[in-house]
Write a protein that holds these residues in place. Structure first.
Motif, PDB file in Angstrom:
ATOM      1  N   ASP A  99       5.836  -2.313   0.589  1.00  0.00           N
ATOM      2  CA  ASP A  99       5.575  -1.955   1.988  1.00  0.00           C
ATOM      3  C   ASP A  99       5.607  -0.446   2.187  1.00  0.00           C
ATOM      4  OD1 ASP A  99       5.349  -4.630   2.584  1.00  0.00           O
ATOM      5  OD2 ASP A  99       7.433  -4.839   3.270  1.00  0.00           O
ATOM      6  N   TRP A 100       6.555   0.222   1.517  1.00  0.00           N
ATOM      7  CA  TRP A 100       6.631   1.679   1.663  1.00  0.00           C
ATOM      8  C   TRP A 100       5.379   2.350   1.088  1.00  0.00           C
ATOM      9  CZ3 TRP A 100       6.673   5.972  -1.517  1.00  0.00           C
ATOM     10  CH2 TRP A 100       7.097   7.165  -0.933  1.00  0.00           C
ATOM     11  N   ASP A 115      -1.716   4.044   3.802  1.00  0.00           N
ATOM     12  CA  ASP A 115      -2.412   4.031   5.098  1.00  0.00           C
ATOM     13  C   ASP A 115      -2.381   5.413   5.748  1.00  0.00           C
ATOM     14  OD1 ASP A 115      -2.908   1.374   4.717  1.00  0.00           O
ATOM     15  OD2 ASP A 115      -1.200   0.680   5.926  1.00  0.00           O
ATOM     16  N   ARG A 116      -1.232   6.078   5.673  1.00  0.00           N
ATOM     17  CA  ARG A 116      -1.163   7.428   6.235  1.00  0.00           C
ATOM     18  C   ARG A 116      -2.099   8.385   5.502  1.00  0.00           C
ATOM     19  NH1 ARG A 116       5.342   8.548   7.178  1.00  0.00           N
ATOM     20  NH2 ARG A 116       5.711   6.812   8.641  1.00  0.00           N
ATOM     21  N   THR A 117      -2.110   8.282   4.186  1.00  0.00           N
ATOM     22  CA  THR A 117      -2.984   9.163   3.406  1.00  0.00           C
ATOM     23  C   THR A 117      -4.445   8.871   3.709  1.00  0.00           C
ATOM     24  OG1 THR A 117      -1.316   9.191   1.649  1.00  0.00           O
ATOM     25  CG2 THR A 117      -3.500   9.966   1.077  1.00  0.00           C
ATOM     26  N   LEU A 118      -4.781   7.589   3.904  1.00  0.00           N
ATOM     27  CA  LEU A 118      -6.168   7.235   4.210  1.00  0.00           C
ATOM     28  C   LEU A 118      -6.586   7.801   5.566  1.00  0.00           C
ATOM     29  CD1 LEU A 118      -8.681   5.683   3.324  1.00  0.00           C
ATOM     30  CD2 LEU A 118      -7.736   3.655   4.452  1.00  0.00           C
ATOM     31  N   ARG A 119      -5.689   7.750   6.532  1.00  0.00           N
ATOM     32  CA  ARG A 119      -6.008   8.327   7.836  1.00  0.00           C
ATOM     33  C   ARG A 119      -6.182   9.846   7.739  1.00  0.00           C
ATOM     34  NH1 ARG A 119      -2.148   4.383   9.541  1.00  0.00           N
ATOM     35  NH2 ARG A 119      -0.487   5.951   9.542  1.00  0.00           N
ATOM     36  N   ALA A 120      -5.281  10.486   6.972  1.00  0.00           N
ATOM     37  CA  ALA A 120      -5.420  11.935   6.775  1.00  0.00           C
ATOM     38  C   ALA A 120      -6.706  12.266   6.029  1.00  0.00           C
ATOM     39  CB  ALA A 120      -4.207  12.467   6.005  1.00  0.00           C
ATOM     40  N   TYR A 168      -4.159   8.760  -2.302  1.00  0.00           N
ATOM     41  CA  TYR A 168      -4.391   7.418  -1.758  1.00  0.00           C
ATOM     42  C   TYR A 168      -4.564   6.394  -2.880  1.00  0.00           C
ATOM     43  CZ  TYR A 168      -6.914   3.475   0.192  1.00  0.00           C
ATOM     44  OH  TYR A 168      -7.307   2.215   0.518  1.00  0.00           O
ATOM     45  N   GLN A 169      -5.305   6.762  -3.907  1.00  0.00           N
ATOM     46  CA  GLN A 169      -5.509   5.826  -5.016  1.00  0.00           C
ATOM     47  C   GLN A 169      -4.190   5.503  -5.710  1.00  0.00           C
ATOM     48  OE1 GLN A 169      -8.437   7.790  -7.427  1.00  0.00           O
ATOM     49  NE2 GLN A 169     -10.159   7.211  -6.094  1.00  0.00           N
ATOM     50  N   LYS A 170      -3.316   6.517  -5.885  1.00  0.00           N
ATOM     51  CA  LYS A 170      -2.034   6.270  -6.540  1.00  0.00           C
ATOM     52  C   LYS A 170      -1.135   5.383  -5.675  1.00  0.00           C
ATOM     53  CE  LYS A 170      -1.880  10.494  -9.321  1.00  0.00           C
ATOM     54  NZ  LYS A 170      -1.162  11.765  -9.584  1.00  0.00           N
ATOM     55  N   PHE A 171      -1.070   5.690  -4.379  1.00  0.00           N
ATOM     56  CA  PHE A 171      -0.247   4.867  -3.483  1.00  0.00           C
ATOM     57  C   PHE A 171      -0.753   3.433  -3.436  1.00  0.00           C
ATOM     58  CE2 PHE A 171       1.026   8.908  -1.088  1.00  0.00           C
ATOM     59  CZ  PHE A 171       2.260   8.939  -1.685  1.00  0.00           C
ATOM     60  N   ALA A 172      -2.069   3.273  -3.352  1.00  0.00           N
ATOM     61  CA  ALA A 172      -2.643   1.927  -3.267  1.00  0.00           C
ATOM     62  C   ALA A 172      -2.388   1.150  -4.561  1.00  0.00           C
ATOM     63  CB  ALA A 172      -4.141   2.010  -2.985  1.00  0.00           C
ATOM     64  N   GLU A 173      -2.467   1.829  -5.702  1.00  0.00           N
ATOM     65  CA  GLU A 173      -2.231   1.161  -6.981  1.00  0.00           C
ATOM     66  C   GLU A 173      -0.770   0.734  -7.104  1.00  0.00           C
ATOM     67  OE1 GLU A 173      -2.632   2.094 -11.784  1.00  0.00           O
ATOM     68  OE2 GLU A 173      -3.282   3.566 -10.294  1.00  0.00           O
ATOM     69  N   SER A 174       0.166   1.628  -6.714  1.00  0.00           N
ATOM     70  CA  SER A 174       1.590   1.282  -6.776  1.00  0.00           C
ATOM     71  C   SER A 174       1.910   0.129  -5.835  1.00  0.00           C
ATOM     72  CB  SER A 174       2.444   2.502  -6.423  1.00  0.00           C
ATOM     73  OG  SER A 174       2.237   3.555  -7.341  1.00  0.00           O
ATOM     74  N   ALA A 175       1.333   0.148  -4.626  1.00  0.00           N
ATOM     75  CA  ALA A 175       1.572  -0.934  -3.674  1.00  0.00           C
ATOM     76  C   ALA A 175       1.057  -2.264  -4.217  1.00  0.00           C
ATOM     77  CB  ALA A 175       0.909  -0.607  -2.341  1.00  0.00           C
ATOM     78  N   SER A 176      -0.103  -2.241  -4.860  1.00  0.00           N
ATOM     79  CA  SER A 176      -0.663  -3.471  -5.423  1.00  0.00           C
ATOM     80  C   SER A 176       0.208  -4.014  -6.548  1.00  0.00           C
ATOM     81  CB  SER A 176      -2.082  -3.199  -5.922  1.00  0.00           C
ATOM     82  OG  SER A 176      -2.628  -4.358  -6.519  1.00  0.00           O
ATOM     83  N   ALA A 234       6.466  -8.722  -6.439  1.00  0.00           N
ATOM     84  CA  ALA A 234       7.196  -9.475  -5.420  1.00  0.00           C
ATOM     85  C   ALA A 234       6.755 -10.934  -5.370  1.00  0.00           C
ATOM     86  CB  ALA A 234       7.004  -8.831  -4.050  1.00  0.00           C
ATOM     87  N   ASP A 235       5.528 -11.213  -5.788  1.00  0.00           N
ATOM     88  CA  ASP A 235       5.013 -12.580  -5.763  1.00  0.00           C
ATOM     89  C   ASP A 235       5.287 -13.337  -7.050  1.00  0.00           C
ATOM     90  OD1 ASP A 235       4.084 -12.084  -3.230  1.00  0.00           O
ATOM     91  OD2 ASP A 235       2.077 -11.500  -3.891  1.00  0.00           O
TER      92      ASP A 235
END
Length: 442
Positions: free
Chosen positions: A175-176, A182-187, A328-336, A342-343
């Motif tokens: 989630d973090w 999302d913040r990076t994508l908006r920026a 953004y790519q790094k954050f999105a990859e870590s979140a995925s 978690a699943d």
């Protein structure tokens, strides 16, 4: 006091030693029979520390393995494991246990769940099997079946809590990272809009390689000025060269990115601008001379140098966009990755069979209690015999007489001890040896 005197005292006070020894032994036997028996069942769990994480593929470092095992041992004897065990057993709602809790706390207790969990913790032992990655969970209960049930329940709860903790931690981290993405994508969107607005405001067009149109024309004129004179008879147009390059990029983007991709649409808009430039110039320049090319090159160079500050500003904005896109790519990859972790329904812990009901009680250990009572009784009897002797000292030999009279003994008259006894022979040998030593000294 020498060793002979010591043994004489023990021999003389042997009744005290025997009585003390027998009293200690009888007391130990009676106590061992009165104590309620307790049975210990053991359940094992394997720490798959050599197994890679199913989501991240990471292994626990060897130098951290000891700390990891110690942490797991402490977690098993923690409230977060004992509490759910109490909930599964339903002890907090048992009237008998509620009454016992009220009696133990004089009615002032408010947390029966913690009180019961502490009893579970006090009866639980955890140890690691030497030379392996196996943890052994032991529980002492009033009956074999009860001990077996609790040992397995503690192990299963430990595995469940470990999996839940792993999932919750991965979910919070996911989630973090998703929030940061999302913040990076908006920026990133704001930065791209700012760059587009700045380019439109200053009439600057960039191709897919972030090269502006005027610089592309300058490069084309530079290449044309280096061509031989005979080749200049062919139509030459920098805008036409750039248009061909954009067409090639569009063809490649259509096959890889698709028509709805922002990069593909940007190339289409850029092609429209360049195509309009080609139309204004008439599609080419026929029969131009080397001097005309040099003149056009110098004019184009002056124009590019005049807009260098704007181009540098636009390039800086583009670099900021590239940095944000990479973030953004790094954050999105870590979140995925963390969301997948978690699943995952697997954990690094695996139960090793089920606990077996013990056939013999682990407490009280009657042989150990008896041996301990014999040793304690003997030591206590010897100490008591020495104490009685010190309080009522007697002359038992010539050595005692010498010590009491502070004078040497030259002969012993009327020895009533049995000369054939081993004690008498030992005493006689010792006296002869001592007298011999005195004569040598004299």
């Amino acid at each position: 006091m020498n060793i002979i005197q010591f043994f004489r005292i023990l021999l003389a006070r042997r009744a005290i030693i025997l009585v003390t020894l027998l009293a200690s032994l009888i007391t130990a036997i009676v106590v061992s029979q009165l104590l309620p028996p307790r049975y210990e069942a053991r359940s094992r769990v394997i720490l798959n520390t050599l197994k890679a994480d199913p989501a991240t593929g990471q292994l626990i470092a060897t130098n951290m393995l000891r700390n990891y095992i110690s942490t797991q041992v402490q977690l098993i004897k923690d409230m977060q494991i004992a509490g759910p065990v109490i909930d599964k057993l339903g002890w907090a709602n048992d009237p008998a246990l509620i009454q016992s809790y009220a009696n133990a706390t004089d009615g002032r207790g408010t947390d029966i769940r913690r009180w019961l969990a502490q009893q579970i913790i006090d009866s639980t032992t955890v140890s690691s099997v030497e030379g392996s990655n196996i943890l052994e969970i032991g529980y002492q209960g009033s009956s074999p079946e009860f001990a077996k049930q609790i040992a397995d329940l503690i192990r299963d709860t430990f595995i469940e809590q470990n999996l839940r903790s792993q999932r919750d931690t991965a979910a919070r981290s996911a989630d973090w990272y998703r929030d940061q993405a999302d913040r990076t994508l908006r920026a990133l969107a704001v930065a791209e809009n700012a760059r587009t607005a700045y380019a439109k405001e200053n009439g600057i067009v960039l191709d897919a390689n972030n090269v502006d149109l005027e610089s592309s024309k300058l490069q084309a004129l530079s290449a044309s000025s280096a061509m031989p004179t005979a080749a200049l008879a062919a139509p030459i147009s920098p805008a036409k060269v750039q248009l061909d390059q954009i067409d090639q990029q569009l063809a490649q983007a259509a096959s890889t990115l698709g028509p709805n991709h922002p990069t593909f649409q940007a190339l289409q808009r850029q092609r429209a601008v360049v195509a309009a430039e080609v139309a204004r110039s008439g599609g080419g320049i026929s029969g131009v001379s080397q001097g005309q090319i040099q003149s056009a090159y110098a004019a184009q160079k002056s124009r590019v140098l005049g807009e260098r500050d704007k181009i540098d500003q636009l390039n800086q904005m583009q670099r900021d966009i590239d940095i944000r896109r990479e973030q953004y790519q790094k954050f999105a990859e870590s979140a995925s990755t963390l969301r997948a972790q978690a699943d995952v329904g697997e954990t690094s812990l695996e139960p090793l069979g089920n606990a077996t009901a013990p056939t013999r009680p682990s407490f009280p250990n009657v042989p150990l209690i008896i041996m301990g009572s014999v040793a304690l009784g003997a030591i206590l009897g010897v100490c008591l015999a020495l104490l009685v002797e010190l309080l009522n000292r007697r002359v038992r030999s010539d050595t005692d007489l010498e010590h009491a009279a502070d004078a040497p003994v030259f002969a012993i008259v009327g020895n009533r001890r049995n000369p054939n006894g081993w004690v008498s022979r030992l005493i006689a040998w010792y006296n002869r040896r001592r007298q011999s030593d005195q004569l040598v000294e004299a």
